[in-house]
Design a protein around this motif. Structure first.
Motif, PDB file in Angstrom:
ATOM      1  N   LEU A 121       0.849  -1.185   0.000  1.00  0.00           N
ATOM      2  CA  LEU A 121       0.000   0.000   0.000  1.00  0.00           C
ATOM      3  C   LEU A 121       0.883   1.233   0.000  1.00  0.00           C
ATOM      4  CD1 LEU A 121      -3.328   0.622   1.713  1.00  0.00           C
ATOM      5  CD2 LEU A 121      -1.518   2.266   2.140  1.00  0.00           C
ATOM      6  N   ASN A 122       0.640   2.117  -0.944  1.00  0.00           N
ATOM      7  CA  ASN A 122       1.456   3.320  -1.069  1.00  0.00           C
ATOM      8  C   ASN A 122       1.076   4.376  -0.033  1.00  0.00           C
ATOM      9  OD1 ASN A 122       3.278   5.161  -2.758  1.00  0.00           O
ATOM     10  ND2 ASN A 122       1.347   6.304  -2.738  1.00  0.00           N
ATOM     11  N   GLU A 123       2.082   4.954   0.590  1.00  0.00           N
ATOM     12  CA  GLU A 123       1.934   6.105   1.479  1.00  0.00           C
ATOM     13  C   GLU A 123       0.772   5.987   2.476  1.00  0.00           C
ATOM     14  OE1 GLU A 123       3.926   9.679  -1.153  1.00  0.00           O
ATOM     15  OE2 GLU A 123       1.743   9.456  -1.217  1.00  0.00           O
ATOM     16  N   PRO A 124       0.845   5.018   3.385  1.00  0.00           N
ATOM     17  CA  PRO A 124      -0.267   4.853   4.334  1.00  0.00           C
ATOM     18  C   PRO A 124      -0.547   6.081   5.196  1.00  0.00           C
ATOM     19  CG  PRO A 124       1.616   3.449   4.895  1.00  0.00           C
ATOM     20  CD  PRO A 124       1.864   3.967   3.528  1.00  0.00           C
ATOM     21  N   VAL A 125       0.472   6.817   5.586  1.00  0.00           N
ATOM     22  CA  VAL A 125       0.216   7.983   6.442  1.00  0.00           C
ATOM     23  C   VAL A 125      -0.483   9.087   5.655  1.00  0.00           C
ATOM     24  CG1 VAL A 125       1.279   9.787   7.843  1.00  0.00           C
ATOM     25  CG2 VAL A 125       2.047   7.423   8.081  1.00  0.00           C
ATOM     26  N   ILE A 126      -0.046   9.347   4.421  1.00  0.00           N
ATOM     27  CA  ILE A 126      -0.754  10.316   3.576  1.00  0.00           C
ATOM     28  C   ILE A 126      -2.195   9.857   3.352  1.00  0.00           C
ATOM     29  CG2 ILE A 126      -0.939  11.168   1.211  1.00  0.00           C
ATOM     30  CD1 ILE A 126       1.089  12.744   2.522  1.00  0.00           C
ATOM     31  N   ASN A 127      -2.361   8.564   3.109  1.00  0.00           N
ATOM     32  CA  ASN A 127      -3.693   7.997   2.924  1.00  0.00           C
ATOM     33  C   ASN A 127      -4.571   8.277   4.136  1.00  0.00           C
ATOM     34  OD1 ASN A 127      -5.800   6.312   1.987  1.00  0.00           O
ATOM     35  ND2 ASN A 127      -4.325   4.935   1.055  1.00  0.00           N
ATOM     36  N   ALA A 128      -4.014   8.066   5.322  1.00  0.00           N
ATOM     37  CA  ALA A 128      -4.777   8.287   6.549  1.00  0.00           C
ATOM     38  C   ALA A 128      -5.091   9.766   6.754  1.00  0.00           C
ATOM     39  CB  ALA A 128      -4.009   7.738   7.748  1.00  0.00           C
ATOM     40  N   ILE A 129      -4.203  10.641   6.299  1.00  0.00           N
ATOM     41  CA  ILE A 129      -4.474  12.076   6.407  1.00  0.00           C
ATOM     42  C   ILE A 129      -5.649  12.464   5.517  1.00  0.00           C
ATOM     43  CG2 ILE A 129      -3.565  14.366   5.851  1.00  0.00           C
ATOM     44  CD1 ILE A 129      -0.800  13.323   6.789  1.00  0.00           C
ATOM     45  N   TYR A 130      -5.608  12.052   4.257  1.00  0.00           N
ATOM     46  CA  TYR A 130      -6.662  12.438   3.312  1.00  0.00           C
ATOM     47  C   TYR A 130      -7.998  11.772   3.639  1.00  0.00           C
ATOM     48  CZ  TYR A 130      -3.998  15.193  -0.043  1.00  0.00           C
ATOM     49  OH  TYR A 130      -3.274  16.195  -0.647  1.00  0.00           O
ATOM     50  N   CYS A 131      -7.950  10.523   4.048  1.00  0.00           N
ATOM     51  CA  CYS A 131      -9.190   9.763   4.273  1.00  0.00           C
ATOM     52  C   CYS A 131      -9.692   9.841   5.711  1.00  0.00           C
ATOM     53  CB  CYS A 131      -8.979   8.297   3.911  1.00  0.00           C
ATOM     54  SG  CYS A 131      -8.515   8.011   2.191  1.00  0.00           S
ATOM     55  N   GLY A 132      -8.789  10.133   6.643  1.00  0.00           N
ATOM     56  CA  GLY A 132      -9.169  10.059   8.039  1.00  0.00           C
ATOM     57  C   GLY A 132      -9.037  11.338   8.834  1.00  0.00           C
ATOM     58  N   GLU A 133      -8.108  12.215   8.436  1.00  0.00           N
ATOM     59  CA  GLU A 133      -7.858  13.417   9.233  1.00  0.00           C
ATOM     60  C   GLU A 133      -8.513  14.658   8.639  1.00  0.00           C
ATOM     61  OE1 GLU A 133      -4.117  15.342  11.618  1.00  0.00           O
ATOM     62  OE2 GLU A 133      -3.737  14.631   9.579  1.00  0.00           O
ATOM     63  N   THR A 134      -8.430  14.806   7.312  1.00  0.00           N
ATOM     64  CA  THR A 134      -8.983  16.007   6.676  1.00  0.00           C
ATOM     65  C   THR A 134     -10.329  15.760   6.009  1.00  0.00           C
ATOM     66  OG1 THR A 134      -7.909  15.619   4.532  1.00  0.00           O
ATOM     67  CG2 THR A 134      -6.632  16.799   6.220  1.00  0.00           C
ATOM     68  N   GLY A 135     -10.737  14.513   5.875  1.00  0.00           N
ATOM     69  CA  GLY A 135     -12.025  14.203   5.270  1.00  0.00           C
ATOM     70  C   GLY A 135     -12.112  14.497   3.788  1.00  0.00           C
ATOM     71  N   VAL A 151       0.905  27.629   9.563  1.00  0.00           N
ATOM     72  CA  VAL A 151       0.506  28.978   9.948  1.00  0.00           C
ATOM     73  C   VAL A 151      -0.980  28.893  10.259  1.00  0.00           C
ATOM     74  CG1 VAL A 151       0.319  31.378   9.256  1.00  0.00           C
ATOM     75  CG2 VAL A 151       2.272  30.001   8.471  1.00  0.00           C
ATOM     76  N   GLY A 152      -1.298  28.817  11.543  1.00  0.00           N
ATOM     77  CA  GLY A 152      -2.658  28.466  11.938  1.00  0.00           C
ATOM     78  C   GLY A 152      -2.916  27.035  11.521  1.00  0.00           C
ATOM     79  N   ASN A 153      -3.988  26.813  10.773  1.00  0.00           N
ATOM     80  CA  ASN A 153      -4.261  25.484  10.241  1.00  0.00           C
ATOM     81  C   ASN A 153      -3.844  25.343   8.780  1.00  0.00           C
ATOM     82  OD1 ASN A 153      -5.389  24.264  12.561  1.00  0.00           O
ATOM     83  ND2 ASN A 153      -7.310  25.366  12.216  1.00  0.00           N
ATOM     84  N   THR A 154      -3.154  26.360   8.277  1.00  0.00           N
ATOM     85  CA  THR A 154      -2.723  26.347   6.885  1.00  0.00           C
ATOM     86  C   THR A 154      -1.299  25.809   6.788  1.00  0.00           C
ATOM     87  OG1 THR A 154      -4.114  28.265   6.396  1.00  0.00           O
ATOM     88  CG2 THR A 154      -2.351  27.754   4.832  1.00  0.00           C
ATOM     89  N   ILE A 155      -1.096  24.902   5.832  1.00  0.00           N
ATOM     90  CA  ILE A 155       0.221  24.320   5.622  1.00  0.00           C
ATOM     91  C   ILE A 155       0.948  25.097   4.528  1.00  0.00           C
ATOM     92  CG2 ILE A 155       1.461  22.271   4.833  1.00  0.00           C
ATOM     93  CD1 ILE A 155      -0.737  20.576   6.049  1.00  0.00           C
ATOM     94  N   ILE A 156       2.137  25.551   4.830  1.00  0.00           N
ATOM     95  CA  ILE A 156       2.965  26.286   3.887  1.00  0.00           C
ATOM     96  C   ILE A 156       4.180  25.431   3.547  1.00  0.00           C
ATOM     97  CG2 ILE A 156       4.251  28.408   3.448  1.00  0.00           C
ATOM     98  CD1 ILE A 156       1.266  28.848   3.945  1.00  0.00           C
ATOM     99  N   PRO A 157       4.370  25.081   2.268  1.00  0.00           N
ATOM    100  CA  PRO A 157       5.550  24.283   1.919  1.00  0.00           C
ATOM    101  C   PRO A 157       6.833  25.090   2.049  1.00  0.00           C
ATOM    102  CG  PRO A 157       4.342  24.910  -0.050  1.00  0.00           C
ATOM    103  CD  PRO A 157       3.500  25.351   1.111  1.00  0.00           C
ATOM    104  N   ILE A 158       7.894  24.421   2.463  1.00  0.00           N
ATOM    105  CA  ILE A 158       9.194  25.048   2.684  1.00  0.00           C
ATOM    106  C   ILE A 158      10.235  24.337   1.818  1.00  0.00           C
ATOM    107  CG2 ILE A 158      10.990  25.566   4.377  1.00  0.00           C
ATOM    108  CD1 ILE A 158       8.428  27.074   4.944  1.00  0.00           C
TER     109      ILE A 158
END
Length: 411
Positions: free
Chosen positions: A142-156, A278-285
């Motif tokens: 399974l590719n990228e389980p943590v990213i998968n859990a973020i998209y499917c489980g954390e951010t909806g 920055v707050g709840n916004t993710i800024i790439p670095i």
């Protein structure tokens, strides 16, 4: 005794990968996302695989659309996959089979939360491993389980559309049960098969985060720690998991069924693997080779297993891709000379992808094209997506040839 994995011969192996995200489920405001469909890979797969071999890639990360291959529970349609497998063998192109790249079949209600999910994906994994043994012997369950859990489980954002830390934990535990059962069934079906785990690396900067930094630092390792049975009462995430419903019996199951990859794959992008909240916004670095070095060292220090860079690239002008190719391969070679057992390098994606945000609006795929590959897609007046080699294609090929046979150093 199984033969040594071909990646573990003390040289650096070069590959490419084709973006293969599948989210076939639709709902109001969110349309189907199938990268093979959007990039016309279903029509041009022979050309795409031929180009990969021509670029000098020894292996390719290539995914199976589970939702197409198993259109009904327990019923498989192998026709297209049989052709692809035969052609990769003809090309001499090794395939690290991406068994699950996000999307589940349409018939599996509640997706990863379906109580049968671990056994359904294990059944599918065994069927693939049995059918293609000797042609395809390398698997990412399974590719990228943590990213998968973020998209499917954390951010909806993706089905089953859970949110928060409770949702994240529920999804990641379900995914990891499926990964364990899949690996068990793959090896049972084909004892010569080898496993390349793949997860996204994460790095954070800044001073604020909606999730405590100590949780974030450990959470990136959660899928490996679960599947390898490393979580007990002393683990830093034991209380975090328990707060969200994971019992000691659950953790005991993982310890009793621990599985281990042959190679740990780490995905790293210099422009967005490192982020700041920055707050709840993710800024790439931008983190360049500094982030790459740090991340690979972290994984090796923790697991002491061979590593592969299973995804890296840079978007924007071709010149930036040329620069990152040279910088990243040079850094990998330096790390190897210092004794880090890095066995694979993967430019991913091989050609243009469609941004996942395509799913959320009505713009054309072309409006969401991201050119990060060695090959760019250009739509002609006949609506066909032409594959055009960029200067990065030849540069990759020359770097592969120059690096061929370089052995890893010893500390």
């Amino acid at each position: 005794m199984p033969e040594q994995h071909w990646m573990l011969d003390n040289t650096l192996h070069f590959g490419v990968g084709i973006e293969d995200t599948f989210v076939p489920q639709e709902r109001i405001g969110q349309r189907r996302l199938d990268e093979y469909e959007l990039t016309q890979h279903y029509e041009h797969w022979r050309e795409d695989l031929t180009l990969a071999a021509e670029a000098g890639a020894e292996f390719i990360r290539w995914g199976i659309p589970w939702f197409i291959v198993e259109p009904r529970a327990g019923e498989f349609d192998w026709r297209w996959l049989d052709e692809v497998a035969a052609f990769t063998r003809e090309l001499g192109l090794r395939v690290i089979v991406d068994l699950m790249h996000y999307g589940t079949p349409m018939w599996l209600d509640n997706q990863f939360l379906n109580t049968a999910y671990p056994e359904r994906i294990a059944f599918y994994a065994r069927a693939v491993a049995e059918r293609y043994a000797g042609t395809w012997d390398d698997f990412t369950p399974l590719n990228e389980p943590v990213i998968n859990a973020i998209y499917c489980g954390e951010t909806g954002a993706w089905p089953p559309y859970l949110s928060g830390q409770d949702g994240f934990v529920k999804i990641v535990v379900a995914l990891c049960r499926g990964m364990v059962r899949s690996q068990q069934e793959i090896i049972a079906a084909n004892p010569t098969a080898r496993i390349v785990s793949v997860d996204a690396g994460f790095r954070w900067e800044g001073t604020e985060s909606p999730v405590p930094f100590d949780i974030l630092e450990e959470r990136r390792f959660l899928s490996l720690d679960l599947t390898m049975g490393r979580i007990d009462a002393n683990h830093p995430l034991h209380n975090y998991l328990g707060t969200h419903g994971v019992t000691d019996a659950d953790l005991d199951w993982f310890r009793r069924n621990a599985v281990f990859p042959d190679v740990i794959g780490v995905n790293y992008y210099p422009g967005f693997t490192t982020v700041e909240y920055v707050g709840n916004t993710i800024i790439p670095i931008e983190a360049g080779t500094t982030g790459l070095r740090e991340l690979l060292a972290l994984y090796y220090d923790r697991y002491q297993l061979p590593l592969a860079l299973t995804e890296t690239s840079r978007g924007g002008p071709v010149e930036s891709r040329l620069t990152w190719l040279t910088e990243s391969i040079t850094e990998i070679q330096t790390l190897r000379s210092e004794g880090l057992p890095i066995v694979g390098y993967t430019w991913f994606p091989f050609f243009t992808l469609v941004d996942w945000l395509y799913r959320n609006d009505l713009s054309t795929p072309d409006d969401w094209f991201i050119h990060m590959g060695l090959v760019d897609l250009h739509r002609g007046p006949d609506r066909v997506l032409e594959r055009r080699k960029t200067p990065a294609f030849d540069h990759y090929r020359s770097l592969v040839r120059a690096s061929s046979g370089a052995a890893v150093g010893r500390p």
